[in-house]
Design a protein around this motif. Sequence first.
Motif, short mmCIF file in Angstrom:
data_model
loop_
_atom_site.label_atom_id
_atom_site.label_comp_id
_atom_site.label_asym_id
_atom_site.label_seq_id
_atom_site.Cartn_x
_atom_site.Cartn_y
_atom_site.Cartn_z
N PRO A 30 -82.99 16.64 -61.36
CA PRO A 30 -81.56 16.68 -61.10
C PRO A 30 -81.10 17.88 -60.27
CG PRO A 30 -81.95 16.02 -63.36
CD PRO A 30 -83.28 16.40 -62.79
N VAL A 31 -81.73 19.04 -60.45
CA VAL A 31 -81.31 20.20 -59.69
C VAL A 31 -81.59 20.02 -58.20
CG1 VAL A 31 -83.46 21.52 -59.85
CG2 VAL A 31 -81.27 22.74 -59.73
N ALA A 32 -82.56 19.15 -57.86
CA ALA A 32 -82.88 18.89 -56.46
C ALA A 32 -81.93 17.87 -55.83
CB ALA A 32 -84.32 18.40 -56.32
N THR A 33 -81.35 17.02 -56.67
CA THR A 33 -80.47 15.96 -56.17
C THR A 33 -79.00 16.21 -56.48
OG1 THR A 33 -80.66 14.66 -58.21
CG2 THR A 33 -82.32 14.28 -56.49
N SER A 34 -78.73 17.14 -57.39
CA SER A 34 -77.37 17.43 -57.89
C SER A 34 -76.79 16.23 -58.64
CB SER A 34 -76.44 17.83 -56.74
OG SER A 34 -76.87 19.04 -56.14
N ASP A 35 -77.65 15.31 -59.08
CA ASP A 35 -77.21 14.17 -59.87
C ASP A 35 -77.84 14.28 -61.26
OD1 ASP A 35 -76.58 11.77 -61.05
OD2 ASP A 35 -77.07 10.55 -59.30
N PHE A 36 -77.03 14.69 -62.24
CA PHE A 36 -77.53 14.93 -63.59
C PHE A 36 -77.31 13.72 -64.50
CE2 PHE A 36 -77.13 19.05 -61.73
CZ PHE A 36 -78.12 19.82 -62.32
N ASN A 37 -76.82 12.63 -63.93
CA ASN A 37 -76.52 11.45 -64.74
C ASN A 37 -77.45 10.28 -64.46
OD1 ASN A 37 -74.17 12.65 -65.96
ND2 ASN A 37 -73.08 12.31 -64.02
N HIS A 38 -78.05 10.25 -63.28
CA HIS A 38 -78.90 9.12 -62.90
C HIS A 38 -80.24 9.65 -62.39
CE1 HIS A 38 -74.66 7.84 -62.29
NE2 HIS A 38 -75.07 6.77 -62.95
N PRO A 82 -88.70 18.46 -72.58
CA PRO A 82 -88.87 17.62 -71.40
C PRO A 82 -88.70 18.32 -70.05
CG PRO A 82 -86.77 17.16 -72.46
CD PRO A 82 -87.52 18.07 -73.38
N GLU A 83 -87.92 19.40 -69.96
CA GLU A 83 -87.75 20.17 -68.72
C GLU A 83 -87.34 19.30 -67.54
OE1 GLU A 83 -91.52 20.28 -69.31
OE2 GLU A 83 -91.68 22.02 -70.60
N ASP A 84 -86.50 18.29 -67.78
CA ASP A 84 -86.18 17.36 -66.71
C ASP A 84 -85.29 17.97 -65.63
OD1 ASP A 84 -84.13 17.38 -68.79
OD2 ASP A 84 -83.16 15.81 -67.62
N VAL A 85 -84.59 19.05 -65.90
CA VAL A 85 -83.65 19.60 -64.94
C VAL A 85 -84.34 20.12 -63.69
CG1 VAL A 85 -81.93 21.41 -64.53
CG2 VAL A 85 -81.93 20.16 -66.69
N ARG A 127 -83.11 14.26 -43.67
CA ARG A 127 -83.02 14.43 -45.12
C ARG A 127 -82.16 13.33 -45.71
NH1 ARG A 127 -78.98 16.51 -48.04
NH2 ARG A 127 -77.99 17.35 -46.17
N PRO A 128 -82.64 12.66 -46.77
CA PRO A 128 -81.81 11.64 -47.41
C PRO A 128 -80.55 12.26 -48.00
CG PRO A 128 -83.77 12.10 -48.71
CD PRO A 128 -83.97 12.80 -47.40
N PRO A 129 -79.44 11.54 -47.99
CA PRO A 129 -78.16 12.13 -48.45
C PRO A 129 -78.15 12.53 -49.91
CG PRO A 129 -77.96 9.74 -48.11
CD PRO A 129 -79.29 10.15 -47.56
N TRP A 130 -79.04 11.96 -50.73
CA TRP A 130 -79.03 12.27 -52.15
C TRP A 130 -79.85 13.52 -52.48
CZ3 TRP A 130 -84.12 12.05 -53.46
CH2 TRP A 130 -84.94 11.18 -52.73
N LEU A 131 -80.47 14.15 -51.48
CA LEU A 131 -81.33 15.31 -51.71
C LEU A 131 -80.68 16.56 -51.13
CD1 LEU A 131 -84.12 15.92 -52.94
CD2 LEU A 131 -85.11 15.59 -50.67
N ARG A 132 -80.66 17.65 -51.91
CA ARG A 132 -79.99 18.88 -51.48
C ARG A 132 -80.63 19.45 -50.23
NH1 ARG A 132 -79.76 22.97 -56.32
NH2 ARG A 132 -79.18 24.32 -54.59
N VAL A 133 -81.94 19.61 -50.26
CA VAL A 133 -82.68 20.09 -49.09
C VAL A 133 -83.95 19.25 -48.99
CG1 VAL A 133 -81.82 22.46 -49.29
CG2 VAL A 133 -83.97 21.83 -50.40
#
Length: 259
Positions: free
Chosen positions: A176-184, A23-26, A203-209
């Motif tokens: 997830p690597v773009a948002t740092s949220d690996f659970n949702h 799946p390569e979801d990360v 930039r939205p707060p949930w996004l790293r850059v």
Amino acid sequence: MVMMRAVAEPDTELSWLTARADPEDVTGYDAGGWEASTWVLHAMYENPGLPQDVTHDELHLSRLARGLVQPLIIGGLNLDDATTVTGIPLGFVPRPGSPWRRLRWSDYAARAGRVIGAGQPGPPGQHWFPSGSWPASIYPPPEGSLDEVSLDTLLHVLADHSADGADTACYAFYAPVATSDFNHPTLLTGPLRAVRDLVEGERPPWLRVQSTPSNFWPHDRSWFAWTDWDLWGTKISGSTGIIDAIQAAPELETVLWAR
């Protein structure tokens, strides 16, 4: 302005991707099954008035020595002593103004007698170029996101080949690597035109850059875009007609590459 909104049950809408063997979801999904595909190479730029024998790292060290920038110290470790400034941007990059001008990957490679894409073991990324710090006279291609010129042109072509044009209902997924949220899972939905709004404003707060989605596609899945967080190109899959139109767009630099 119609904005993208969060999908209430992202797991359900992503099931056709998560059910894949790999799946390569990360970092983003590389799905298959369309007639054709091509890679849009993220744009880079050159300032011909700057010296080509000075690197981004040398320029950074010079600024440090003159006190123009402060050293980056985390946990007592001076990262400037342990790392090299390559000049490679992470995330969305707007078109720079004059005197910067577009530098095609093929033209830059030709200077060293190389051909872009020929014999490369992996998709478009850092390994397609010499390692180390880039010349300060060049803005390298951004990693993990389409740039402004490529994004705007691509959205225009996709709208021309989508059921409802720029109003075509789409999904946008941030890995997830773009948002740092690996659970949702972060999955949005909205019209195709709203993909551009994702890199507008703060930039939205949930996004790293600030960056374009890792994947975006229409609800009918007639095409599919993949921008892996670690790559410098975006893979577009779809009908032969869509891919032909993308390859013919003068503002886009494309290359055919397959595993």
